[in-house]
Design a protein around this motif. Structure first.
Motif, PDB file in Angstrom:
ATOM      1  N   GLN A 104       0.692  -1.209   0.084  1.00  0.00           N
ATOM      2  CA  GLN A 104      -0.390  -0.255   0.222  1.00  0.00           C
ATOM      3  C   GLN A 104       0.695   1.361   0.056  1.00  0.00           C
ATOM      4  O   GLN A 104       1.597   0.857   0.084  1.00  0.00           O
ATOM      5  CB  GLN A 104      -0.902   0.321   1.205  1.00  0.00           C
ATOM      6  N   SER A 105       0.737   2.222  -0.498  1.00  0.00           N
ATOM      7  CA  SER A 105       0.943   3.557  -1.093  1.00  0.00           C
ATOM      8  C   SER A 105       1.265   4.268   0.651  1.00  0.00           C
ATOM      9  O   SER A 105       0.522   3.735   1.427  1.00  0.00           O
ATOM     10  CB  SER A 105       0.293   4.568  -1.790  1.00  0.00           C
ATOM     11  N   VAL A 106       2.454   5.148   0.754  1.00  0.00           N
ATOM     12  CA  VAL A 106       2.283   5.304   2.193  1.00  0.00           C
ATOM     13  C   VAL A 106       1.024   6.265   1.783  1.00  0.00           C
ATOM     14  O   VAL A 106       0.960   6.141   3.437  1.00  0.00           O
ATOM     15  CB  VAL A 106       3.858   6.541   2.126  1.00  0.00           C
ATOM     16  N   TRP A 107       0.648   7.245   1.533  1.00  0.00           N
ATOM     17  CA  TRP A 107      -0.149   8.225   1.976  1.00  0.00           C
ATOM     18  C   TRP A 107      -2.018   7.425   2.161  1.00  0.00           C
ATOM     19  O   TRP A 107      -2.214   7.940   3.164  1.00  0.00           O
ATOM     20  CB  TRP A 107      -1.139   8.962   0.256  1.00  0.00           C
ATOM     21  N   ILE A 108      -1.810   5.836   1.751  1.00  0.00           N
ATOM     22  CA  ILE A 108      -3.231   5.528   1.966  1.00  0.00           C
ATOM     23  C   ILE A 108      -2.645   5.148   3.787  1.00  0.00           C
ATOM     24  O   ILE A 108      -3.836   5.523   4.401  1.00  0.00           O
ATOM     25  CB  ILE A 108      -3.093   3.925   1.299  1.00  0.00           C
ATOM     26  N   ARG A 109      -1.574   4.849   3.573  1.00  0.00           N
ATOM     27  CA  ARG A 109      -1.321   4.593   5.221  1.00  0.00           C
ATOM     28  C   ARG A 109      -1.034   6.086   6.233  1.00  0.00           C
ATOM     29  O   ARG A 109      -1.597   5.476   7.876  1.00  0.00           O
ATOM     30  CB  ARG A 109       0.513   3.894   5.029  1.00  0.00           C
ATOM     31  N   ASN A 110      -1.055   6.836   5.771  1.00  0.00           N
ATOM     32  CA  ASN A 110      -0.919   8.045   6.489  1.00  0.00           C
ATOM     33  C   ASN A 110      -2.786   8.490   6.332  1.00  0.00           C
ATOM     34  O   ASN A 110      -3.051   9.057   7.813  1.00  0.00           O
ATOM     35  CB  ASN A 110      -0.358   8.642   5.840  1.00  0.00           C
ATOM     36  N   ILE A 111      -3.563   7.585   5.483  1.00  0.00           N
ATOM     37  CA  ILE A 111      -4.914   8.338   6.207  1.00  0.00           C
ATOM     38  C   ILE A 111      -5.580   6.902   7.029  1.00  0.00           C
ATOM     39  O   ILE A 111      -6.221   7.854   7.723  1.00  0.00           O
ATOM     40  CB  ILE A 111      -6.388   7.844   4.402  1.00  0.00           C
ATOM     41  N   GLN A 112      -5.322   6.071   7.860  1.00  0.00           N
ATOM     42  CA  GLN A 112      -5.632   5.482   8.141  1.00  0.00           C
ATOM     43  C   GLN A 112      -4.837   5.129   9.524  1.00  0.00           C
ATOM     44  O   GLN A 112      -5.706   5.581  10.295  1.00  0.00           O
ATOM     45  CB  GLN A 112      -4.427   3.746   7.171  1.00  0.00           C
ATOM     46  N   LEU A 113      -3.710   6.013   9.553  1.00  0.00           N
ATOM     47  CA  LEU A 113      -3.442   6.815  10.960  1.00  0.00           C
ATOM     48  C   LEU A 113      -4.048   7.872  10.922  1.00  0.00           C
ATOM     49  O   LEU A 113      -3.969   8.035  12.138  1.00  0.00           O
ATOM     50  CB  LEU A 113      -1.606   6.391  10.426  1.00  0.00           C
TER      51      LEU A 113
END
Length: 346
Positions: free
Chosen positions: A223-232
């Protein structure tokens, strides 16, 4: 033959242009990192010590707003990656977040720790000057290294272990009590300095653990870093709201969620929201040596501005020596000695 020469020339020209663009992005991201780190620390410190009429803004609400702004920024970046197509954006968010609940839940642990860390940074800068905070917070290099060894089975070289020893020595010197302080200043600040130091130390450990845990998750999935940051950001805002109503619920019911907010407060919130995105860009474009350079610049700028503008800090020779050791340790930790090439035999 001439066509081949032209093609080779065009390829080399294209490669040089892409290298120049990559270099520009590298230094641009580092420049933004220096600006973001220094300005966040200084504005946060100034906003927590500024005397004004009415209630002061609640740091717990600022953390929540920063998480929501980070989610919005990341959604915009995913939208851009989706070629500015709303249908593609909706599909990506649905497939990567809603259809993968277990993958999303993995981010709950680092998100909760990051939320705690962000609240601790407000506590630290309410009780420590910006320069002391900046230098002491570099202990996160030590905690990150130790968690990397234990959780990722990472092996550290001789230079890195040496840098960690130098780092601890430097931070100890920065925290060394100064004889130049007056008795009144000591009485007023001794308790609060201890609270600030404890807040920084806990933030260092939480930063190290959460950072390594997040890195482990990124390596295990695509998964992209941006998707992970949305989850965070999603979990961060939930944990943040829980903290708001547990610790500041009474104050909010009396004066409102946005009590004490002004232009300076919003500046702090935006800078904090941008922090994670800037670090992601630096990881993508820069190397450890340049990140160390950015950290060093930020420490120097924070020290100078704390002394000349905020006037809440008087550097001593011991502090300078400790700061130099911390800066040297930062560079040494990122140093990657290249093995010498084999000599050409005649």
């Amino acid at each position: 033959m001439f066509a081949d020469t032209r093609c080779t020339g065009m390829i080399s020209k294209g490669e040089s242009e892409s290298q120049a663009m990559s270099t520009n992005l590298k230094y641009l991201s580092l420049g933004i990192l220096v600006f973001q780190t220094t300005s966040l620390v200084l504005t946060m410190r100034y906003s927590r010590t500024l005397k004004e009429e009415g209630p002061r803004y609640l740091s717990s609400t600022a953390v929540v707003i920063a998480e929501l702004l980070k989610i919005m920024a990341c959604i915009l970046l995913v939208y851009k990656d989706s070629k500015c197509n709303f249908r593609t954006l909706n599909r990506v968010l649905h497939d990567e977040i809603l259809n993968k609940p277990m993958e999303t839940l993995k981010l709950a642990i680092p998100s909760g720790i990051y939320t705690l860390q962000n609240n601790l940074l407000y506590v630290a800068l309410s009780n420590l000057d910006a320069a002391t905070y900046q230098v002491t917070y570099q202990l996160k290099i030590l905690t990150t290294a130790l968690f990397s060894v234990s959780m990722l089975s990472k092996k550290l070289g001789v230079y890195q272990w040496l840098s960690l020893v130098i780092l601890m020595t430097g931070v100890a010197l920065v925290q060394w009590p100064s004889d130049s302080q007056t008795l009144t200043a000591k009485e007023l600040s001794a308790g609060s300095q201890f609270v600030g130091l404890m807040a920084v130390l806990i933030a260092c450990f939480s930063s190290g653990f959460a950072g390594v845990y997040f890195e482990k998750i990124l390596k295990e999935t695509k998964q992209s870093v941006w998707i992970r940051n949305i989850q965070l950001g999603f979990f961060g805002s939930i944990f943040g709201l829980m903290g708001v109503y547990i610790y500041d619920g009474e104050l909010i019911s009396k004066n409102g969620f946005f009590q004490g907010y002004n232009k300076l407060t919003w500046t702090v919130v935006v800078l904090q929201a941008l922090g994670g995105l800037v670090i992601a860009a630096v990881i993508k474009y820069a190397d450890n040596i340049l990140k160390g350079f950015a950290t060093s610049l930020s420490i120097i700028l924070s020290t100078l501005i704390s002394y000349f503008w905020l006037q809440d800090f008087v550097p001593t020779s011991v502090f300078f020596f400790g700061a130099i050791l911390v800066i040297a340790a930062t560079f040494l930790y990122g140093y990657d000695p290249k093995p010498a090439g084999n000599p050409i035999k005649a």
